[in-house]
Design a protein around this motif. Structure first.
Motif: not given
Length: 189
Positions: A136-149
């Motif tokens: 299944l398509p998923a966003p880059s794991k880099e989003l979980s390395e830095h807090p964001s909305e």
């Protein structure tokens, strides 16, 4: 050391650790000199917030309440453009406290968009009660390395159906890049 001194020392270090983590803490009779870099209002039970870290409380969003799942307001193409990586899903259907695997459970993984409802996977469990390696398509794991909305995972609708029996499972499933999520389905015979 008496009990009050010990309690004050514990509170002092607790507040310092919380401040270093950038979290809000409650002041319990501790003066500003005991917690450097923090402001304390005149009320001893006021919130303390670190001067160095005045960002919103997005460091540890509770159940991603503040996070944004834009997929329902986005088109299918926007979603695919933003989710170029993949995660995996394994489904396990069982009855009798996981003692009996259930073959023939129909599983549907879908997502609603502003322009369409899209089914990403539809299948039936095998004799072991399993469907494995659903990509299944998923966003880059880099989003979980830095807090964001922005959510660091894709949220999919999940449903299951088995003959005349009732199935019990989560209504949605979260897919992270490069991670295999295991979704159990309890069949109530």
């Amino acid at each position: 050391m008496d009990r009050n001194d010990f309690k004050n020392m514990v509170e002092k270090y607790k507040n310092e650790l919380m401040k270093m983590a950038g979290l809000n803490v409650k002041a319990q009779g501790i003066s500003e000199t005991e917690v450097p870099g923090a402001k304390i209002s005149e009320n001893k039970d006021a919130e303390i917030k670190s001067e160095e870290n005045k960002q919103e409380d997005t460091l540890f969003p509770e159940d991603s309440v503040n996070a944004i799942d834009e997929s329902e307001s986005n088109t299918y193409q926007d979603f695919m453009d933003k989710n170029k990586e993949y995660g995996y899903l394994k489904v396990q259907a069982f009855a009798a406290s996981q003692a009996l695997p259930i073959e023939g459970v129909k599983v549907v993984v879908s997502k609603k968009f502003s322009d369409t409802d899209k089914i990403f996977f539809e299948g039936i469990t095998d004799e072991s009660g399993i469907i494995d390696d659903i990509k299944l398509p998923a966003p880059s794991k880099e989003l979980s390395e830095h807090p964001s909305e922005i959510l660091p995972y894709s949220n999919y609708n999940f449903s299951s159906q088995y003959e005349q029996a009732e199935t019990d499972n989560a209504r949605s499933v979260q897919i992270f890049q490069g991670i295999k999520t295991i979704q159990p389905i309890r069949v109530i015979l």
